[in-house]
Design a protein around this motif. Sequence first.
Motif, PDB file in Angstrom:
ATOM      1  N   ASP A  78       0.802  -1.221   0.000  1.00  0.00           N
ATOM      2  CA  ASP A  78       0.000   0.000   0.000  1.00  0.00           C
ATOM      3  C   ASP A  78       0.834   1.270   0.000  1.00  0.00           C
ATOM      4  O   ASP A  78       0.293   2.361  -0.191  1.00  0.00           O
ATOM      5  CB  ASP A  78      -0.897   0.037   1.246  1.00  0.00           C
ATOM      6  CG  ASP A  78      -1.933  -1.063   1.252  1.00  0.00           C
ATOM      7  OD1 ASP A  78      -2.468  -1.376   0.179  1.00  0.00           O
ATOM      8  OD2 ASP A  78      -2.197  -1.617   2.333  1.00  0.00           O
ATOM      9  N   ASP A  79       2.154   1.146   0.284  1.00  0.00           N
ATOM     10  CA  ASP A  79       3.009   2.327   0.468  1.00  0.00           C
ATOM     11  C   ASP A  79       2.327   3.276   1.455  1.00  0.00           C
ATOM     12  O   ASP A  79       2.118   4.461   1.193  1.00  0.00           O
ATOM     13  CB  ASP A  79       3.281   3.053  -0.859  1.00  0.00           C
ATOM     14  CG  ASP A  79       4.141   2.225  -1.797  1.00  0.00           C
ATOM     15  OD1 ASP A  79       4.905   1.381  -1.302  1.00  0.00           O
ATOM     16  OD2 ASP A  79       4.029   2.423  -3.023  1.00  0.00           O
ATOM     17  N   ARG A  80       1.969   2.719   2.615  1.00  0.00           N
ATOM     18  CA  ARG A  80       1.187   3.452   3.607  1.00  0.00           C
ATOM     19  C   ARG A  80       1.666   3.102   5.006  1.00  0.00           C
ATOM     20  O   ARG A  80       2.120   1.990   5.253  1.00  0.00           O
ATOM     21  CB  ARG A  80      -0.290   3.110   3.457  1.00  0.00           C
ATOM     22  CG  ARG A  80      -1.195   3.775   4.481  1.00  0.00           C
ATOM     23  CD  ARG A  80      -2.656   3.643   4.121  1.00  0.00           C
ATOM     24  NE  ARG A  80      -3.022   4.456   2.968  1.00  0.00           N
ATOM     25  CZ  ARG A  80      -3.275   5.764   3.009  1.00  0.00           C
ATOM     26  NH1 ARG A  80      -3.204   6.415   4.149  1.00  0.00           N
ATOM     27  NH2 ARG A  80      -3.603   6.421   1.928  1.00  0.00           N
ATOM     28  N   PHE A  94      -1.109   7.550   6.514  1.00  0.00           N
ATOM     29  CA  PHE A  94      -0.640   8.404   5.429  1.00  0.00           C
ATOM     30  C   PHE A  94       0.165   7.576   4.432  1.00  0.00           C
ATOM     31  O   PHE A  94       0.688   6.523   4.760  1.00  0.00           O
ATOM     32  CB  PHE A  94       0.192   9.577   5.954  1.00  0.00           C
ATOM     33  CG  PHE A  94       1.279   9.189   6.921  1.00  0.00           C
ATOM     34  CD1 PHE A  94       2.554   8.864   6.475  1.00  0.00           C
ATOM     35  CD2 PHE A  94       1.029   9.151   8.287  1.00  0.00           C
ATOM     36  CE1 PHE A  94       3.556   8.513   7.365  1.00  0.00           C
ATOM     37  CE2 PHE A  94       2.025   8.816   9.189  1.00  0.00           C
ATOM     38  CZ  PHE A  94       3.285   8.491   8.734  1.00  0.00           C
ATOM     39  N   GLU A  95       0.234   8.108   3.213  1.00  0.00           N
ATOM     40  CA  GLU A  95       1.019   7.469   2.157  1.00  0.00           C
ATOM     41  C   GLU A  95       2.480   7.867   2.291  1.00  0.00           C
ATOM     42  O   GLU A  95       2.789   8.955   2.783  1.00  0.00           O
ATOM     43  CB  GLU A  95       0.493   7.867   0.785  1.00  0.00           C
ATOM     44  CG  GLU A  95      -0.870   7.298   0.485  1.00  0.00           C
ATOM     45  CD  GLU A  95      -1.373   7.691  -0.890  1.00  0.00           C
ATOM     46  OE1 GLU A  95      -1.104   8.824  -1.341  1.00  0.00           O
ATOM     47  OE2 GLU A  95      -2.028   6.852  -1.517  1.00  0.00           O
ATOM     48  N   VAL A  96       3.346   6.978   1.837  1.00  0.00           N
ATOM     49  CA  VAL A  96       4.784   7.230   1.841  1.00  0.00           C
ATOM     50  C   VAL A  96       5.357   6.868   0.473  1.00  0.00           C
ATOM     51  O   VAL A  96       4.719   6.200  -0.325  1.00  0.00           O
ATOM     52  CB  VAL A  96       5.496   6.404   2.942  1.00  0.00           C
ATOM     53  CG1 VAL A  96       5.064   6.863   4.327  1.00  0.00           C
ATOM     54  CG2 VAL A  96       5.263   4.922   2.773  1.00  0.00           C
ATOM     55  N   THR A  97       6.570   7.317   0.236  1.00  0.00           N
ATOM     56  CA  THR A  97       7.304   6.950  -0.976  1.00  0.00           C
ATOM     57  C   THR A  97       8.457   6.058  -0.529  1.00  0.00           C
ATOM     58  O   THR A  97       9.367   6.522   0.155  1.00  0.00           O
ATOM     59  CB  THR A  97       7.850   8.198  -1.697  1.00  0.00           C
ATOM     60  OG1 THR A  97       6.749   9.057  -2.017  1.00  0.00           O
ATOM     61  CG2 THR A  97       8.592   7.812  -2.966  1.00  0.00           C
ATOM     62  N   PRO A  98       8.405   4.772  -0.887  1.00  0.00           N
ATOM     63  CA  PRO A  98       9.449   3.858  -0.415  1.00  0.00           C
ATOM     64  C   PRO A  98      10.769   4.065  -1.142  1.00  0.00           C
ATOM     65  O   PRO A  98      10.808   4.633  -2.233  1.00  0.00           O
ATOM     66  CB  PRO A  98       8.875   2.480  -0.741  1.00  0.00           C
ATOM     67  CG  PRO A  98       7.986   2.718  -1.912  1.00  0.00           C
ATOM     68  CD  PRO A  98       7.416   4.104  -1.719  1.00  0.00           C
ATOM     69  N   ASP A 145      12.969  19.955   2.145  1.00  0.00           N
ATOM     70  CA  ASP A 145      12.331  20.766   1.106  1.00  0.00           C
ATOM     71  C   ASP A 145      10.905  20.308   0.806  1.00  0.00           C
ATOM     72  O   ASP A 145      10.220  20.869  -0.031  1.00  0.00           O
ATOM     73  CB  ASP A 145      13.169  20.797  -0.169  1.00  0.00           C
ATOM     74  CG  ASP A 145      13.248  19.443  -0.884  1.00  0.00           C
ATOM     75  OD1 ASP A 145      12.583  18.465  -0.459  1.00  0.00           O
ATOM     76  OD2 ASP A 145      13.988  19.370  -1.885  1.00  0.00           O
ATOM     77  N   GLY A 146      10.441  19.255   1.518  1.00  0.00           N
ATOM     78  CA  GLY A 146       9.069  18.779   1.362  1.00  0.00           C
ATOM     79  C   GLY A 146       8.840  17.848   0.186  1.00  0.00           C
ATOM     80  O   GLY A 146       7.735  17.366  -0.023  1.00  0.00           O
ATOM     81  N   SER A 147       9.853  17.563  -0.587  1.00  0.00           N
ATOM     82  CA  SER A 147       9.680  16.723  -1.776  1.00  0.00           C
ATOM     83  C   SER A 147       9.612  15.241  -1.408  1.00  0.00           C
ATOM     84  O   SER A 147      10.134  14.820  -0.377  1.00  0.00           O
ATOM     85  CB  SER A 147      10.826  16.965  -2.759  1.00  0.00           C
ATOM     86  OG  SER A 147      12.047  16.513  -2.193  1.00  0.00           O
ATOM     87  N   THR A 148       8.954  14.479  -2.256  1.00  0.00           N
ATOM     88  CA  THR A 148       8.915  13.017  -2.107  1.00  0.00           C
ATOM     89  C   THR A 148       9.059  12.371  -3.486  1.00  0.00           C
ATOM     90  O   THR A 148       8.195  11.613  -3.916  1.00  0.00           O
ATOM     91  CB  THR A 148       7.604  12.544  -1.441  1.00  0.00           C
ATOM     92  OG1 THR A 148       6.501  13.039  -2.201  1.00  0.00           O
ATOM     93  CG2 THR A 148       7.485  12.992  -0.010  1.00  0.00           C
ATOM     94  N   PRO A 149      10.150  12.679  -4.191  1.00  0.00           N
ATOM     95  CA  PRO A 149      10.318  12.115  -5.531  1.00  0.00           C
ATOM     96  C   PRO A 149      10.613  10.616  -5.467  1.00  0.00           C
ATOM     97  O   PRO A 149      11.060  10.099  -4.437  1.00  0.00           O
ATOM     98  CB  PRO A 149      11.519  12.883  -6.090  1.00  0.00           C
ATOM     99  CG  PRO A 149      12.320  13.237  -4.881  1.00  0.00           C
ATOM    100  CD  PRO A 149      11.301  13.488  -3.799  1.00  0.00           C
ATOM    101  N   ALA A 150      10.377   9.945  -6.571  1.00  0.00           N
ATOM    102  CA  ALA A 150      10.727   8.527  -6.663  1.00  0.00           C
ATOM    103  C   ALA A 150      12.242   8.405  -6.531  1.00  0.00           C
ATOM    104  O   ALA A 150      12.989   9.221  -7.075  1.00  0.00           O
ATOM    105  CB  ALA A 150      10.258   7.955  -7.993  1.00  0.00           C
ATOM    106  N   PRO A 151      12.703   7.393  -5.807  1.00  0.00           N
ATOM    107  CA  PRO A 151      14.155   7.247  -5.611  1.00  0.00           C
ATOM    108  C   PRO A 151      14.862   6.764  -6.872  1.00  0.00           C
ATOM    109  O   PRO A 151      14.239   6.193  -7.766  1.00  0.00           O
ATOM    110  CB  PRO A 151      14.251   6.210  -4.498  1.00  0.00           C
ATOM    111  CG  PRO A 151      13.003   5.407  -4.630  1.00  0.00           C
ATOM    112  CD  PRO A 151      11.944   6.366  -5.105  1.00  0.00           C
ATOM    113  N   GLY A 159      15.558   4.675   2.513  1.00  0.00           N
ATOM    114  CA  GLY A 159      14.756   5.773   3.071  1.00  0.00           C
ATOM    115  C   GLY A 159      13.321   5.705   2.594  1.00  0.00           C
ATOM    116  O   GLY A 159      13.049   5.621   1.404  1.00  0.00           O
ATOM    117  N   ILE A 160      12.390   5.742   3.541  1.00  0.00           N
ATOM    118  CA  ILE A 160      10.958   5.762   3.239  1.00  0.00           C
ATOM    119  C   ILE A 160      10.511   7.194   3.506  1.00  0.00           C
ATOM    120  O   ILE A 160      10.517   7.642   4.649  1.00  0.00           O
ATOM    121  CB  ILE A 160      10.195   4.769   4.133  1.00  0.00           C
ATOM    122  CG1 ILE A 160      10.771   3.357   3.961  1.00  0.00           C
ATOM    123  CG2 ILE A 160       8.704   4.812   3.828  1.00  0.00           C
ATOM    124  CD1 ILE A 160      10.400   2.405   5.084  1.00  0.00           C
TER     125      ILE A 160
END
Length: 184
Positions: A78-80, A94-98, A145-151, A159-160
Amino acid sequence: MARGSSGFVAGLTAAAIAAVGFLAYQASANVPDTLGKPRVKTSPKPTVPKAPEDKKDVPVALPGDSGTGERVVYGLGDDRVWLVGADGKVRRTFEVTPGTVDPAPGTYQVRSKRPSGAGSDGVQVEHIVVFALQPAVIGFSAAIDGSTPAPDASKKLGGIRESRADGTALWEFAKDGEKVVVVP
């Protein structure tokens, strides 16, 4: 000849009157109640626009096999993340970016917390909560900086990433030694 014709015409007339009567009855049965009544002008009632739904307010079910008691639950599929209180109720989700490396499903503990530093991708992060060391250092953090780009898929990154607000909530919730349950 006139006598026979007049009887025939009278029969047709009676049939036509009956048909018109039947059709008039059907039409009257479907007339709105307001037809024929005088119109009363009313001013329109003010409407309040509905606020757009905030996705953070949408409940997402806690996975069934996620343990008991107070814990952080991380759903790989779920990336959650769910923050679950001692009573078993979800306090926040909440959602996260793995990262590019996932921990194996299982139960872990918060190993360390750091207020800030550089992530494994070199990005400055805050609210670092580490819970696994294999197959890489794996933990939650929020980019300053608040970003959550794909790794970068070419690197081994544990880092999640979460939003800054979610990172603050997890930081405050997860104490050293807090249970972290990773589910598929």
